[in-house]
Design an enzyme around this catalytic site. Structure first.
Site, PDB file in Angstrom:
ATOM      1  N   CYS A 185      42.659   8.431   5.866  1.00  0.00           N
ATOM      2  CA  CYS A 185      41.644   7.527   5.714  1.00  0.00           C
ATOM      3  C   CYS A 185      41.852   6.924   4.493  1.00  0.00           C
ATOM      4  O   CYS A 185      40.914   6.498   3.557  1.00  0.00           O
ATOM      5  CB  CYS A 185      40.639   8.795   5.150  1.00  0.00           C
ATOM      6  SG  CYS A 185      40.673   9.625   4.221  1.00  0.00           S
ATOM      7  N   CYS A 216      39.401  15.983   6.814  1.00  0.00           N
ATOM      8  CA  CYS A 216      39.238  15.603   5.732  1.00  0.00           C
ATOM      9  C   CYS A 216      39.090  17.282   5.051  1.00  0.00           C
ATOM     10  O   CYS A 216      39.276  17.221   4.114  1.00  0.00           O
ATOM     11  CB  CYS A 216      37.220  15.631   5.961  1.00  0.00           C
ATOM     12  SG  CYS A 216      36.703  14.065   7.200  1.00  0.00           S
TER      13      CYS A 216
HETATM   14 FE1  FES Z   1      38.576  11.000   4.104  1.00  0.00          FE
HETATM   15 FE2  FES Z   1      36.740  12.797   5.186  1.00  0.00          FE
HETATM   16  S1  FES Z   1      36.871  10.756   6.189  1.00  0.00           S
HETATM   17  S2  FES Z   1      38.255  12.586   3.673  1.00  0.00           S
END
Ligand code: FES
Length: 141
Positions: free
Chosen positions: A36, A105
């Site tokens: 992400c 995450c």
């Molecule tokens: Fe990036 Fe959770 S969406 S750390």
């Protein structure tokens, strides 16, 4: 979606432990999440091989905050060896689970902690995590 988070995740997200920085840290680790792009920074203080203090800062989502909060709680007061054994799955379990789409995450906290330990070892012994664990595997058992 909030309903898919456990009470513990919500608690650590709303009231995260160990947020901040340590100005005179013995080790600092920073990693980006390849999934992400979120960023995590971890600071540790080490005395006699024990992690006496740990703080984190993140530009990450709620699950990253909750897992970092729990991970820092779990390794504070532990030895370097014990801290290195902490896996993102163990952190997720301690939070009563994470939704599968949020498991990536939790990797951020684990990686940032390892990176901070690596930094500490390089500064204190001149050998980073890789050389250090190989050394221990060769001579430790
Ligand atoms: Fe990036 Fe959770 S969406 S750390």
């Amino acid at each position: 979606m909030a309903g898919s988070y456990s009470d513990k995740v919500m608690d650590h997200f709303r009231n995260p432990r160990n947020v901040g920085e340590i100005p005179d840290a013995d080790g600092i680790g920073q990693v980006g999440n390849p999934v992400c792009g979120d960023i995590m920074k971890v600071y540790i203080k080490v005395k006699d091989n024990i992690i006496t203090d740990i703080k984190f800062k993140t530009f990450g989502c709620g699950a990253a905050i909750a897992t970092s909060s729990m991970a820092t709680e779990l390794i504070k007061g532990k030895t370097i060896e014990e801290a290195l054994k902490l896996t993102n799955r163990a952190v997720a379990d301690a939070l009563d689970g994470l939704p599968p789409v949020k498991m990536h995450c939790s990797v951020l906290a684990e990686d940032a902690i390892k990176s901070a330990i690596d930094d500490y070892l390089k500064k204190s012994t001149g050998v980073g995590l890789q050389g250090w664990t190989t050394h221990n595997e060769e001579h430790g058992h």
